[in-house]
Design a protein around this motif. Sequence first.
Motif, mmCIF file in Angstrom:
data_model
loop_
_atom_site.group_PDB
_atom_site.id
_atom_site.type_symbol
_atom_site.label_atom_id
_atom_site.label_comp_id
_atom_site.label_asym_id
_atom_site.label_seq_id
_atom_site.Cartn_x
_atom_site.Cartn_y
_atom_site.Cartn_z
ATOM 1 N N UNK A 37 1.222 -50.946 -55.760
ATOM 2 C CA UNK A 37 0.112 -49.994 -55.758
ATOM 3 C C UNK A 37 0.089 -49.329 -57.130
ATOM 4 N N UNK B 156 4.442 -56.256 -53.349
ATOM 5 C CA UNK B 156 3.201 -55.485 -53.206
ATOM 6 C C UNK B 156 3.269 -54.294 -54.134
ATOM 7 N N UNK C 123 4.008 -47.973 -57.753
ATOM 8 C CA UNK C 123 5.028 -48.026 -56.719
ATOM 9 C C UNK C 123 4.921 -49.394 -56.054
ATOM 10 N N UNK D 77 -6.219 -51.503 -57.344
ATOM 11 C CA UNK D 77 -5.652 -50.473 -56.475
ATOM 12 C C UNK D 77 -4.332 -50.995 -55.916
ATOM 13 N N UNK D 78 -4.379 -52.230 -55.422
ATOM 14 C CA UNK D 78 -3.210 -52.837 -54.768
ATOM 15 C C UNK D 78 -3.218 -54.323 -55.040
ATOM 16 N N UNK E 224 3.935 -41.077 -62.782
ATOM 17 C CA UNK E 224 4.274 -42.177 -61.887
ATOM 18 C C UNK E 224 3.142 -43.209 -61.993
ATOM 19 N N UNK F 171 -0.905 -46.520 -59.383
ATOM 20 C CA UNK F 171 -1.276 -45.111 -59.251
ATOM 21 C C UNK F 171 -2.042 -44.599 -60.458
#
Lengths: 271, 271
Positions: free
Chosen positions: B65, B63, B104, B216-217, B101, B67
Motif C-alpha cells: 500500500x 501486497x 506499508x 494505491x495498492x 511513512x 501511502x
Amino acid sequence: MTDVPAEFDRATGVTASADGTYAADLGAGWVVGGGVNGGYLLATLGRALGQTVPGKPDPVAISAYYLAASTPGPATVTTRVLRDGGSVATLAADVSQGDSHRITALAAYGDLSGLTDDVATTASPPDLPPLEQCVGFGDAPPEFRDQAPPLMSRFDMRFDVASAGWAVGTPSGRGLIQCWFRLPDREPDPLSLLLAVDAMPPATFDLGMYGWAPTLELTAHLRARPAPGWLRLRHATRNVAGGMFEEDCEVWDSADRLVAQSRQLARTPRP
Amino acid sequence: MTDVPAEFDRATGVTASADGTYAADLGAGWVVGGGVNGGYLLATLGRALGQTVPGKPDPVAISAYYLAASTPGPATVTTRVLRDGGSVATLAADVSQGDSHRITALAAYGDLSGLTDDVATTASPPDLPPLEQCVGFGDAPPEFRDQAPPLMSRFDMRFDVASAGWAVGTPSGRGLIQCWFRLPDREPDPLSLLLAVDAMPPATFDLGMYGWAPTLELTAHLRARPAPGWLRLRHATRNVAGGMFEEDCEVWDSADRLVAQSRQLARTPRP
C-alpha cells in the motif's frame, strides 16, 4: 424490513473495547473445509476497520494474509491507523484467537458513496442464464447436501448448470464457476461483498480437484456500493502451478456494475 | 558475466543495521511521474524481506500500500516476521524517509525453487510479434524521448506496434499494453519480476488518459523462478470507474511460463 439484524450482520458483529480492539465471535455456521470461511473473516475484520476512522466506513482495497485457520468462537480484531488524510486512510488489522495469530491485513478505507460517477468498464458481466434456469443448493442430490459444509446454508447461490458439474462429479474442466448470489435476509453492501468474493467453492472444483483450498492471500478492490438485488459472481483460475493457484472473483450488481474484484493465491487441494 | 553488480542490484541494494532495519538509497534514475517507481520500490523492500528469514529468500505473494510518493535519496526499510513455519513465512515491511511513512507491505516468503513442478496453466502468453518487429524507446520520436521520465532508460522494452500508439497520440482504446522486457545487464529473477509488474506505462495510456496514475495498492504473486532471457509483459485494465482503475500485469518467461501475476488499484490520471 425488520428490526432484527440479518444473520450476516449478527455473525460479523464486533464490539469495541476501550483500548481500540474489537471483540468478535466467529460463528460455527460459517465453517468450510479446515476452518472458518475466509470471506466471512474478511467481512468481520472489515467491519472493525470501518469503525476505526470517522467518515471512512468502506473498504476500497483490502489485502488479507491467512496465517492459520480460524475456528468458531471468540476472536480479537486489533486495528491500527497507518495514515489518514485525503480521501482514503491506510489501516492495518490483525485477527487473533487466544495466542494464535490468524490473519494479518492491510486496507485502504474511504467512502464509496463519495466516488465520481464516471464508469468506463470494458469487462462484461458473467454470462449467466436467468435465475430460474440456474440450480441452487436445494436442487443438489441429498448425498451432496448431507456432506456440504455449514457455510453453504448461509446464502442463496444459483449456479449456471455449465458451472455446477463439480457437484455431481462432472466438472467442466474450464476452472470457471459462476452463480447468482444473495443473502437471504438483507441487501448487499460493501461488507457483504467481502463475503461474496470468497463464498464460492474453489474454482479448482471445476477442474476436478476437490477438497479444501486454503487461501494464502486475498486482495479485494471495492469499486462501488452495490445496487439492491441479486449479485452475479464469476470465479475463475488461469494459473494452476507449483502446488498453488490464483483465483479471480468478479462481483456484478443488479445494475450491471462491476462492484468488486478480488484475486487470491491458494494452495491446490491435496488428492 | 562480470563481477560488477547490475544497475538494478546496485539501485535496490539494502544494508542491514544491527536492529534489523535496512538502509536503502533510492536512485534518481528510477523516477517516474510524481515519485520513485512503485515496482522499483517493491523490489527494494522485497530485497530486504528476502534477507529476513533464512531459507526463505523469495516473494511468493506481496501486497504493498503506497501511502505517499517516495523521493530519491536515503530510505529505511523496517521488517517484521509475523509467522514462520511450514513452507512460507508471513512478513511485514515498511518504508520510510525521514518522518514520512511511504509504503506499508505484507508478504509471504518462501523458496520458489522448492515448488512442485506441476503446471496446468490455461492462460495464454501475450500475443506479441517477434522482438525485431517491436518498437523500443530508441525508436520513439525525439520529442517523446526528451520528455520521457528517467525510468524509461533503466530497462529495455519493445512494444507491439498495436500497443504503442499512445506514444504518438493514437492509443488503441483497448486498455492493453504488451511488450518484451529485459534488464540490460542481468537475467531475470524473482526480485526483478517485482520491478517488471509495475514497469510499463499505465494501461490508461492506451485509453488516451495520459498522466501519472498513482498506485494505491499493488499485489504480486510470484509463481516460478523465471528462465533466462527476455520476459513478455501484458498490462491491461478492464474496470475504469469512480476515479480509479485496476491494472493486471502478467509476466511470462522465455520458457512460456506465467511466472508472475499482479493486480493494482490506481487513481486515474487527472486531465
